[in-house]
Design an enzyme around this catalytic site. Structure first.
Site: not given
Ligand SMILES: *Cc1c(COP(=O)(O)O)cnc(C)c1O
Length: 358
Positions: A35, A253
């Site tokens: 993702k 800045y």
């Molecule tokens: C993002 C996510 C993962 C992966 O988690 P990590 O901590 O990056 O290994 C697994 N399951 C779900 C439901 C997630 O949202």
């Protein structure tokens, strides 16, 4: 004239090696969370590399991400969409929704009835995060009447750990207990439990399908202990200008940094618009010619400034290392008061992405 953009080098060999390491460790199958554009590193090249390494289960958050990953990996692998999606969307065929509550279940069983065939799905049970997944009341209803799931080709029952990165947290074993109890009352289908950190928690967190994300990309899934994963991202950005300033001159800045001595300042083409977080102002270092150089002044939108007084002959076009072995995403995150996940998923679209090790 070379481009002024930073270069993000993604080591797909390291990503694949990380996946193989987790796959060898886990008793069940291991998938991959890709993702958020593969945690900022590029979902399509990452998914292709993982496919070649043997990964057959991919997790995305959104339908659109799933469509892109499907194109990358072809028709075989399972691609589950964690945030779910309504049935009947053209182009969503072959993507498996995660059903996160009874309304999702109802929509998909109705669609299955209409289609006259079973529809694949994952069923998400909440065991202590109160974010997504069937709550206790919904679970009671489904457990009492498996007919509510009629027409669904349930591939996995899943849940998600809230505190897996804190092994001693009591919620971990509590979630394992609740998940076990829930699965015992649901139709007997394979389970999907651990994220990256969860894979390191021991046999109570084993399942038929792990869902690691961060560890694939080099983030330490065992905070406080040595990082067992390989670094996958290297970020460098070019020096645009080098200037000499007298003691007492301010940089950037807010004039928040004032040179304590005559100084040489390198202005570099990256900023908070590229995900080089403004909270890093005064907190990070770069690597130039093998030396650590302090970030001085505030991070601006497109520019950052380093004190390179002690580096011999820095020149425009030289690249300063911003993320690499000496300064991992976890290191930068600690400096900015956040987590490595946010550093990676913030990596900007303006960086040129180069892939090695495929
Ligand atoms: C993002 C996510 C993962 C992966 O988690 P990590 O901590 O990056 O290994 C697994 N399951 C779900 C439901 C997630 O949202």
């Amino acid at each position: 004239m070379t481009g002024t953009e930073g270069v993000l080098t993604v080591d797909l060999g390291a990503v694949s090696a990380n996946w193989r390491q987790l796959a060898a460790m886990a008793p069940g199958a291991v998938g991959a969370a890709v993702k958020a554009d593969g945690y900022g590193l590029g979902a399509v090249p990452v998914a292709r590399a993982l496919l070649a390494a043997g990964c057959r289960h991919f997790f995305v958050a959104h339908l659109s991400e799933g469509v892109a990953v499907r194109e990358a990996v072809g028709p075989g692998p399972m691609i589950a969409v964690l945030n779910g999606f309504p049935p009947g969307i053209a182009g969503a065929e072959g993507l498996v929704p995660v059903l996160n509550g009874l309304p999702d279940v109802a929509a998909w069983t109705a669609a299955a009835r209409q289609a006259g065939r079973a529809l694949p799905a994952l069923l998400h049970v909440d065991t202590g995060m109160a974010r997504l997944g069937l709550d206790v009341v919904e679970l009671e209803r489904v457990a009492g009447d498996h007919g509510l799931l009629a027409g669904l080709d349930l591939r996995y029952v899943m849940t998600h750990l809230a505190c897996a990165d804190v092994p001693e947290h009591p919620l971990n074993s509590e979630q394992a207990r609740r998940f076990g109890a829930a699965c015992a009352r649901l139709p007997a289908v394979p389970r999907s439990f651990a994220n990256s950190s969860g894979l390191f928690l021991g046999p109570d967190f084993a399942s038929e399908l792990g869902r690691p994300g961060c560890a694939l990309y080099g983030i330490n899934p065992t905070p406080g202990r040595p990082n067992p994963m390989q670094q996958a991202a290297r970020l460098e950005a070019p020096i645009l200008q080098v200037r000499e300033i007298p003691a007492g001159a301010a940089v950037g800045y807010g004039a928040s940094w004032v040179a304590p001595r005559p100084s040489r300042i390198a202005t570099v083409a990256a900023g908070y618009a590229d995900g080089y977080l403004r909270a890093l102002s005064g907190q990070a270092t770069g690597i130039l010619a093998g030396r650590s150089v302090p970030l001085v002044g505030r991070v601006s939108m497109d520019l950052i400034t380093f004190d390179v007084t002690d580096v011999p002959l820095p020149a425009p076009g030289d690249r300063i290392g911003l993320i690499g072995p000496g300064q991992t995403p976890d290191d930068l995150a600690a400096a900015a008061g956040t987590i490595g996940y946010e550093i990676l998923t913030s990596l900007g679209v303006r960086y040129r992405r180069e892939y090695i090790g495929a």
